[in-house]
Design a protein around this motif. Sequence first.
Motif, PDB file in Angstrom:
ATOM      1  N   UNK A  91       0.834  -1.208   0.000  1.00 16.77           N
ATOM      2  CA  UNK A  91       0.000   0.000   0.000  1.00 16.77           C
ATOM      3  C   UNK A  91       0.869   1.259   0.000  1.00 16.77           C
ATOM      4  N   UNK A  92       0.212   2.381  -0.265  1.00 17.57           N
ATOM      5  CA  UNK A  92       0.917   3.665  -0.266  1.00 17.57           C
ATOM      6  C   UNK A  92       1.439   4.018   1.125  1.00 17.57           C
ATOM      7  N   UNK A  93       0.798   3.458   2.133  1.00 16.42           N
ATOM      8  CA  UNK A  93       1.234   3.702   3.510  1.00 16.42           C
ATOM      9  C   UNK A  93       2.344   2.746   3.937  1.00 16.42           C
ATOM     10  N   UNK A  94       2.926   2.017   2.966  1.00 16.25           N
ATOM     11  CA  UNK A  94       4.045   1.097   3.219  1.00 16.25           C
ATOM     12  C   UNK A  94       3.686  -0.064   4.139  1.00 16.25           C
ATOM     13  N   UNK A  95       2.462  -0.554   3.960  1.00 14.79           N
ATOM     14  CA  UNK A  95       2.035  -1.773   4.646  1.00 14.79           C
ATOM     15  C   UNK A  95       1.894  -2.891   3.615  1.00 14.79           C
ATOM     16  N   UNK A  96       1.979  -4.133   4.087  1.00 10.89           N
ATOM     17  CA  UNK A  96       1.853  -5.280   3.186  1.00 10.89           C
ATOM     18  C   UNK A  96       0.725  -6.183   3.664  1.00 10.89           C
ATOM     19  N   UNK A  97      -0.180  -6.525   2.724  1.00  7.75           N
ATOM     20  CA  UNK A  97      -1.259  -7.472   2.993  1.00  7.75           C
ATOM     21  C   UNK A  97      -1.001  -8.727   2.167  1.00  7.75           C
ATOM     22  N   UNK A  98      -1.406  -9.885   2.702  1.00  5.34           N
ATOM     23  CA  UNK A  98      -1.234 -11.146   1.977  1.00  5.34           C
ATOM     24  C   UNK A  98      -2.533 -11.936   2.030  1.00  5.34           C
ATOM     25  N   UNK A 158       2.411 -16.412   3.733  1.00  6.88           N
ATOM     26  CA  UNK A 158       1.549 -15.238   3.920  1.00  6.88           C
ATOM     27  C   UNK A 158       1.898 -14.466   5.193  1.00  6.88           C
ATOM     28  N   UNK A 159       2.683 -15.098   6.069  1.00 10.58           N
ATOM     29  CA  UNK A 159       3.041 -14.413   7.306  1.00 10.58           C
ATOM     30  C   UNK A 159       1.896 -14.265   8.271  1.00 10.58           C
ATOM     31  N   UNK A 218      -2.765  -8.041   7.210  1.00  8.03           N
ATOM     32  CA  UNK A 218      -1.514  -7.311   7.199  1.00  8.03           C
ATOM     33  C   UNK A 218      -0.388  -8.195   7.749  1.00  8.03           C
ATOM     34  N   UNK A 219       0.795  -8.117   7.104  1.00  7.81           N
ATOM     35  CA  UNK A 219       1.961  -8.852   7.592  1.00  7.81           C
ATOM     36  C   UNK A 219       2.724  -7.958   8.571  1.00  7.81           C
TER      37      UNK A 219
END
Length: 755
Positions: free
Chosen positions: A287-294, A303-304, A317-318
Amino acid sequence: MSLKEAIKLKARVFDRQLDEPMDCMEYYITCEILLEVLECVRYLHELNPPVIHRDLKPDNILIANDIINGRFVKLCDLGLITIQEKLSQTNTAGVGTPCFMAPEVIFGRKYNTKADIYSIGATIERLFDIDINESRDKYISSDWSNKYNKLFDITISATKTLYAERPTCDQIIEQYNEWAIDSTVVTNDVEFNEKLQQIKHKEWKLQLTPNYWIKSIDKFYVFNDYLGFNMMFVTTDDRVYGLGANVNGSLGLGHNQWVSEPQEIIELSNKKCIKFINGSEFIVCLTRDNCVYSCGNDRYGQLGQGSEDNNYKKPMIIQINDNNDLISDVSCGSYHTLVLTDNNEVYGLGRNDFGQIGSRDTTCESITKPEKIKFNENYCIKSVHCFSNSSFALTSDGQVFSWGENSSNQLGLKSNNLMICRPQLICNLLGITSIQSGAGNTYFSSDYNNKVYICGEYYNENNVIDIQMTPKLLENSLINEMFLKEIERLTKITAQYLVNNNTFWLYDNCIYISMDYCIMSLKEAIKLKAQVFDRQSTDEPMNCMEYYITCEILLEVLECVRYLHELNPPVIHRDLKPDNILIAHVIRNGRFVKLCDLGLITVHEMVSQSHTKGVGTPKYMAPEVRFGRKYDTKADVYSISFIIEQLFDTDVNDSRDKYISHEWSDKYCKLLNVIKHTMQPVYDDRPTCSQIIEQYNEWAIDSTVVTNDIEFNEKLQQIKHKEWKLRIENMDSEPELWAYPLTEQQSTGAEHLAT
């Protein structure tokens, strides 16, 4: 909607595969659409003076939602209309859309309202899924097969090259009962109302979905799995949707069912998604907010989400570490994930059977929680890259670390170990900006010096698989291997009918080709011909000598093309035009005409075979090539028809009176018939080159007619002198030997270079 959109939807609305015939209701509705299109165009043509639309195509025919005055079809885009004040007048050349453009418009000849009829013929083909070169048997078992056959005949007539042979809109409408189904056939069906409601509902559903999504898509990502393609997209209002095969729940919808219509992925909506990356049956989103979803399948914990199972996971979110560091980059292999934090730390999770995670000294089945990967503190990691079971990290100064599977030496390390568990620096690589790996090899490229390096398996210059352990610079000769092979292939195609590429050689990073020398192209000869023979205009007939020489040129052109067509298997030139027919200065083997530019030739191995769509020059392109249908050697014959017109300064749509007072007027009429037959829209109706040559004595003047002229030798010397003088005046510059650097010609065909 436009008729183009309606055509796309129509088969789906009526549950019809494209190779299947229409049912009664679809055929009836399609006929009604055609009737209204014809009435719209007839209105323009029957104005006083008549109006030519000049850009009729499905895009410019609109369908209203509400019926007004009993009509729902309207024409639009009237910006190219012109008034026809004379029966046949000169109008602007090349106006409209090439696929729907009549030949007389393409070539800038006189044209009238019949140019629109040609466009209607091309529109009918799309509206009814007709290919006039295919069999009519599609409807042989239908009650309305005779109606379809009539429509088939109308389509052929509408696309005739001679506009005088095309019907008017009024004539097609008058035959309505012969090609259309009567409404009672449909309405008398006991299930009519029920079917109509089903169709309306399905049409509304299909119509709404594409229009809404297409207009609102901001970004999208397409990926495939072993059952088909998938798509995820973000709309302008930041909603995320998915559709496709969805194997093992890869779309993150919480199930593994095929998704045929966009479904919203609630957990990703309003999260400002900027990047999607897929592994095997799972997706990671940055995401633009520097988060990662799996989301998707979590078989190896990639997937963490703290587990390893085959459940169909929705996006979560990971969390990389206890500090909740933000993510700047992410990449996925088959079953492992690497993430790079904003403070340049790298973490990995997922399958680790080849050491592809890089956080441990030994392999293991899987790692379900992110583990930090150690690098020398002197290096700043800029990006991470995963490919299958291998991993790479790129530093800020363009150096590369690699680890994981090394079965084909794809890691670029001085090691024959099948797996490398910890990141190792690849020696002698600097300034690298991108990495691509797969199928047992890896490419490293630099935007700074345009260099490309390879390691792993690759095909060497002998077309044998070779192994390169450490990255090797791809020399120009290797990069252009296919290019050189193409030139080598062309040097082996030799015949008296072709401009031969005798040999080629490399020198100082340039490629040189030795070719047959020809003094001019047929295009140049056509420009000079009228001046050489003191003919003032195209309306003036040729004298005996010019007509004879022109026939001889045509004969040699036909023999050249016949040579290609009678090879085993036959060869299609696909770009026949005066520019690609050369005339030699010195006659060899009794010939002076040769074909060149063989870069688009293709072998025709089957009677009915598909070839590339739209190959060649639009002006000379046969309809079946332009429309992307099956075609054969007769596509070249269509091109020849327009070459003949230019060669003889004639227009088959004009009167035959040009040579009415000449002794060879019957020869000229026969030539016009040859042109007419080579232009037929159905390729089976066109003659072969051999058949045209067999009729040579019917359309050509015998040489004795010319040589028996008592002033023959004197006239011949005058012509030679004038031709030489005009050629010198028209010469732009002295001939040069051209050499092209390989680096500038990588994407160019060998024949283009040679020409």
